[in-house]
Design a protein around this motif. Structure first.
Motif, PDB file in Angstrom:
ATOM      1  N   PHE A  35      -6.488  10.467   0.669  1.00  0.00           N
ATOM      2  CA  PHE A  35      -7.381  11.045  -0.354  1.00  0.00           C
ATOM      3  C   PHE A  35      -8.340   9.966  -0.846  1.00  0.00           C
ATOM      4  O   PHE A  35      -7.978   8.809  -0.990  1.00  0.00           O
ATOM      5  CB  PHE A  35      -6.584  11.651  -1.533  1.00  0.00           C
ATOM      6  CG  PHE A  35      -5.475  10.780  -2.064  1.00  0.00           C
ATOM      7  CD1 PHE A  35      -5.738   9.788  -2.999  1.00  0.00           C
ATOM      8  CD2 PHE A  35      -4.181  10.940  -1.609  1.00  0.00           C
ATOM      9  CE1 PHE A  35      -4.719   8.986  -3.484  1.00  0.00           C
ATOM     10  CE2 PHE A  35      -3.147  10.132  -2.094  1.00  0.00           C
ATOM     11  CZ  PHE A  35      -3.422   9.152  -3.029  1.00  0.00           C
ATOM     12  N   TYR A  67       1.236   2.971  -0.706  1.00  0.00           N
ATOM     13  CA  TYR A  67       1.377   4.406  -0.438  1.00  0.00           C
ATOM     14  C   TYR A  67       2.009   4.658   0.940  1.00  0.00           C
ATOM     15  O   TYR A  67       2.889   5.510   1.090  1.00  0.00           O
ATOM     16  CB  TYR A  67       0.008   5.080  -0.529  1.00  0.00           C
ATOM     17  CG  TYR A  67       0.146   6.558  -0.768  1.00  0.00           C
ATOM     18  CD1 TYR A  67       0.142   7.072  -2.050  1.00  0.00           C
ATOM     19  CD2 TYR A  67       0.324   7.435   0.287  1.00  0.00           C
ATOM     20  CE1 TYR A  67       0.307   8.422  -2.279  1.00  0.00           C
ATOM     21  CE2 TYR A  67       0.497   8.781   0.073  1.00  0.00           C
ATOM     22  CZ  TYR A  67       0.482   9.275  -1.210  1.00  0.00           C
ATOM     23  OH  TYR A  67       0.666  10.608  -1.434  1.00  0.00           O
ATOM     24  N   ASN A  83       3.581  16.013   1.638  1.00  0.00           N
ATOM     25  CA  ASN A  83       3.003  15.473   0.402  1.00  0.00           C
ATOM     26  C   ASN A  83       4.099  15.066  -0.588  1.00  0.00           C
ATOM     27  O   ASN A  83       4.843  15.918  -1.055  1.00  0.00           O
ATOM     28  CB  ASN A  83       2.079  16.525  -0.236  1.00  0.00           C
ATOM     29  CG  ASN A  83       2.701  17.917  -0.265  1.00  0.00           C
ATOM     30  OD1 ASN A  83       3.273  18.363   0.716  1.00  0.00           O
ATOM     31  ND2 ASN A  83       2.602  18.593  -1.387  1.00  0.00           N
ATOM     32  N   PRO A  84       4.180  13.798  -0.911  1.00  0.00           N
ATOM     33  CA  PRO A  84       5.239  13.339  -1.821  1.00  0.00           C
ATOM     34  C   PRO A  84       4.725  13.355  -3.264  1.00  0.00           C
ATOM     35  O   PRO A  84       4.677  12.302  -3.932  1.00  0.00           O
ATOM     36  CB  PRO A  84       5.471  11.897  -1.346  1.00  0.00           C
ATOM     37  CG  PRO A  84       4.094  11.438  -0.938  1.00  0.00           C
ATOM     38  CD  PRO A  84       3.342  12.657  -0.445  1.00  0.00           C
ATOM     39  N   CYS A  85       4.338  14.561  -3.768  1.00  0.00           N
ATOM     40  CA  CYS A  85       3.570  14.610  -5.021  1.00  0.00           C
ATOM     41  C   CYS A  85       4.218  13.898  -6.200  1.00  0.00           C
ATOM     42  O   CYS A  85       3.544  13.174  -6.930  1.00  0.00           O
ATOM     43  CB  CYS A  85       3.263  16.060  -5.388  1.00  0.00           C
ATOM     44  SG  CYS A  85       2.094  16.796  -4.241  1.00  0.00           S
ATOM     45  N   CYS A  88       4.072  10.228  -5.670  1.00  0.00           N
ATOM     46  CA  CYS A  88       2.664   9.823  -5.660  1.00  0.00           C
ATOM     47  C   CYS A  88       2.194   9.624  -7.098  1.00  0.00           C
ATOM     48  O   CYS A  88       1.576   8.610  -7.435  1.00  0.00           O
ATOM     49  CB  CYS A  88       1.862  10.903  -4.946  1.00  0.00           C
ATOM     50  SG  CYS A  88       0.097  10.745  -5.050  1.00  0.00           S
ATOM     51  N   LYS A  89       2.545  10.576  -7.960  1.00  0.00           N
ATOM     52  CA  LYS A  89       2.127  10.471  -9.368  1.00  0.00           C
ATOM     53  C   LYS A  89       2.828   9.307 -10.063  1.00  0.00           C
ATOM     54  O   LYS A  89       2.218   8.608 -10.870  1.00  0.00           O
ATOM     55  CB  LYS A  89       2.427  11.779 -10.092  1.00  0.00           C
ATOM     56  CG  LYS A  89       1.471  12.852  -9.647  1.00  0.00           C
ATOM     57  CD  LYS A  89       1.649  14.126 -10.381  1.00  0.00           C
ATOM     58  CE  LYS A  89       0.538  15.067  -9.900  1.00  0.00           C
ATOM     59  NZ  LYS A  89       0.275  16.134 -10.781  1.00  0.00           N
ATOM     60  N   MET A  92       1.046   6.142  -8.986  1.00  0.00           N
ATOM     61  CA  MET A  92      -0.268   5.963  -9.628  1.00  0.00           C
ATOM     62  C   MET A  92      -0.117   5.616 -11.111  1.00  0.00           C
ATOM     63  O   MET A  92      -0.829   4.749 -11.623  1.00  0.00           O
ATOM     64  CB  MET A  92      -1.086   7.241  -9.492  1.00  0.00           C
ATOM     65  CG  MET A  92      -1.562   7.493  -8.083  1.00  0.00           C
ATOM     66  SD  MET A  92      -2.723   8.854  -8.120  1.00  0.00           S
ATOM     67  CE  MET A  92      -2.673   9.395  -6.451  1.00  0.00           C
ATOM     68  N   CYS A 194      -6.407  16.408  -0.800  1.00  0.00           N
ATOM     69  CA  CYS A 194      -5.384  15.505  -0.259  1.00  0.00           C
ATOM     70  C   CYS A 194      -4.953  16.015   1.109  1.00  0.00           C
ATOM     71  O   CYS A 194      -4.426  17.120   1.241  1.00  0.00           O
ATOM     72  CB  CYS A 194      -4.202  15.446  -1.209  1.00  0.00           C
ATOM     73  SG  CYS A 194      -2.796  14.551  -0.530  1.00  0.00           S
ATOM     74  N   THR A 197      -1.488  17.666   2.151  1.00  0.00           N
ATOM     75  CA  THR A 197      -1.130  19.059   1.881  1.00  0.00           C
ATOM     76  C   THR A 197      -1.570  19.972   3.034  1.00  0.00           C
ATOM     77  O   THR A 197      -1.279  21.160   3.019  1.00  0.00           O
ATOM     78  CB  THR A 197      -1.771  19.571   0.572  1.00  0.00           C
ATOM     79  OG1 THR A 197      -3.188  19.473   0.704  1.00  0.00           O
ATOM     80  CG2 THR A 197      -1.316  18.762  -0.629  1.00  0.00           C
TER      81      THR A 197
HETATM   82  S1  SF4 Z   1      -2.757  13.134  -4.060  1.00  0.00           S
HETATM   83 FE1  SF4 Z   1      -2.078  14.973  -5.156  1.00  0.00          FE
HETATM   84  S2  SF4 Z   1      -1.550  16.429  -3.526  1.00  0.00           S
HETATM   85 FE2  SF4 Z   1      -1.635  14.410  -2.567  1.00  0.00          FE
HETATM   86  S3  SF4 Z   1       0.472  13.663  -2.631  1.00  0.00           S
HETATM   87 FE3  SF4 Z   1      -0.583  12.869  -4.459  1.00  0.00          FE
HETATM   88  S4  SF4 Z   1      -0.118  14.348  -6.061  1.00  0.00           S
HETATM   89 FE4  SF4 Z   1       0.318  15.339  -4.091  1.00  0.00          FE
END
Ligand code: SF4
Length: 330
Positions: A35, A67, A83-85, A88-89, A92, A194, A197
């Motif tokens: 992304f 990542y 997607n490891p949402c 991932c959050k 970040m 992203c 997904t």
């Molecule tokens: S960028 Fe968004 S959709 Fe992609 S893994 Fe991270 S939280 Fe999920």
């Protein structure tokens, strides 16, 4: 304040709502090959564009290394695709918290809205993400803050809770109305954004991870184009399907890759990410998808960095190995 910024409407609004309270905000946009990668190499121009469109100061951070490691084994698992949402959050927010600490910022903001995404924006998941990223009390979600207990930032009086919102669910109307009120008209339509997904792309990435550990950024970028064939052990080749694929494959391939062409007629570009022993297999794959598929003694040129050579493939050539996984780009 430090804001997580995706350039989606929600993240723009979250920043504007806090700016309206007279607080200074520095937005951070994380990018990886999955992304935001289209910004890579033009970060400054992009930041200037965001400043002129929305009056938002932006910093871009390439999170690829962490990542790619995370994606191998995300503690909270994967979503519907690869997607490891949740993780991932967490990644970040953890990084943004460290940056906020370095910059002496009072807290963090995100444009999250309760219930907008099926799992990662559920109330209990939001709490879990906050706990695991150690941002509890520091994190404010201005668009749905009124549906959540007051953060430390509101309790201390730094942020006026009355100026925050109680948006929830998947509908976009309240956000669009707020955008109109704030004079914001230029924002992207909500779209995937992203690549993880995307079922087809996610499957390619999963195949690489399962066959050979953590891939490189170049490997991931190659997966975005053409016909992909996994050779096991993290090795693979890609055959361009059309001119655009061919151009992109040539642009993305680095000196670790073999680049193959038909020597005596036009045909697709093929990139092998693997060892020299796989050159013949990649060359046969190239032939199968070219006008040379039924010809005898097809000559194929290859190069890798400063090295180059030629292969001659005799006919009949072996068919594609059914054990090798072939996938076409979405
Ligand atoms: S960028 Fe968004 S959709 Fe992609 S893994 Fe991270 S939280 Fe999920």
């Amino acid at each position: 304040m430090v804001a997580l910024f995706s350039r989606g409407l929600d993240s723009i609004l979250a920043v504007k709502v806090i700016q309206q309270q007279g607080l200074r905000v520095r937005a951070v946009k994380f990018i990886t090959p999955f992304f935001g990668w289209e910004i890579k190499g033009r970060e400054q121009v992009y930041c200037e564009e965001i400043k002129s469109l929305y009056d938002i100061d932006l910093t871009i951070v390439d999170l690829s290394r962490e990542y790619l490691k995370l994606l191998a084994d995300p503690p909270n698992g994967y979503g519907k695709n690869f997607n490891p949402c949740v993780d991932c959050k967490i990644l970040m927010l953890t990084r943004a918290r460290e940056m906020a600490h370095e910059w002496g910022a009072a807290g963090l903001i995100t444009g999250e809205v309760i219930g907008q995404r099926p799992f990662s924006q559920r109330r209990d998941t939001l709490h879990r993400i906050e706990n695991l990223s150690e941002t509890k009390g520091l994190l404010l979600r201005p668009l749905c803050a009124k549906l959540l207990p007051p953060s430390r930032l509101e309790e201390s009086g730094l942020v006026d809770r009355e100026g925050l919102f109680a948006f929830s669910g998947r509908g976009r109307k309240p956000q669009m109305a707020l955008a109109a009120e704030l004079g914001i008209s230029d924002y992207p339509t909500p779209a995937g954004g992203c690549l993880l997904t995307d079922p087809g792309f996610g499957l390619r990435v999963r195949t690489l991870y399962e066959s050979g550990g953590i891939p490189s950024v170049t490997a991931i970028n190659l997966l975005k184009h053409g016909r992909f064939t996994s050779l096991g052990n993290g090795e693979f080749f890609i055959v361009g399907r059309h001119r655009n694929d061919n151009q992109e494959l040539l642009r993305v391939a680095d000196d670790s890759c073999y680049i193959l062409h038909l020597a005596e007629m036009p045909g697709p570009v093929t990139v092998l990410s693997g060892q020299a022993e796989q050159l013949e297999t990649a060359a046969a794959g190239l032939c199968r998808h070219s006008r040379a598929k039924n010809l005898e003694n097809v000559k194929i040129n290859w190069r890798r960095g400063k090295k180059s050579g030629r292969l001659v493939l005799a006919a009949p050539r072996p068919p594609a190995d059914p054990g090798k996984q072939q996938q076409t780009a979405p």
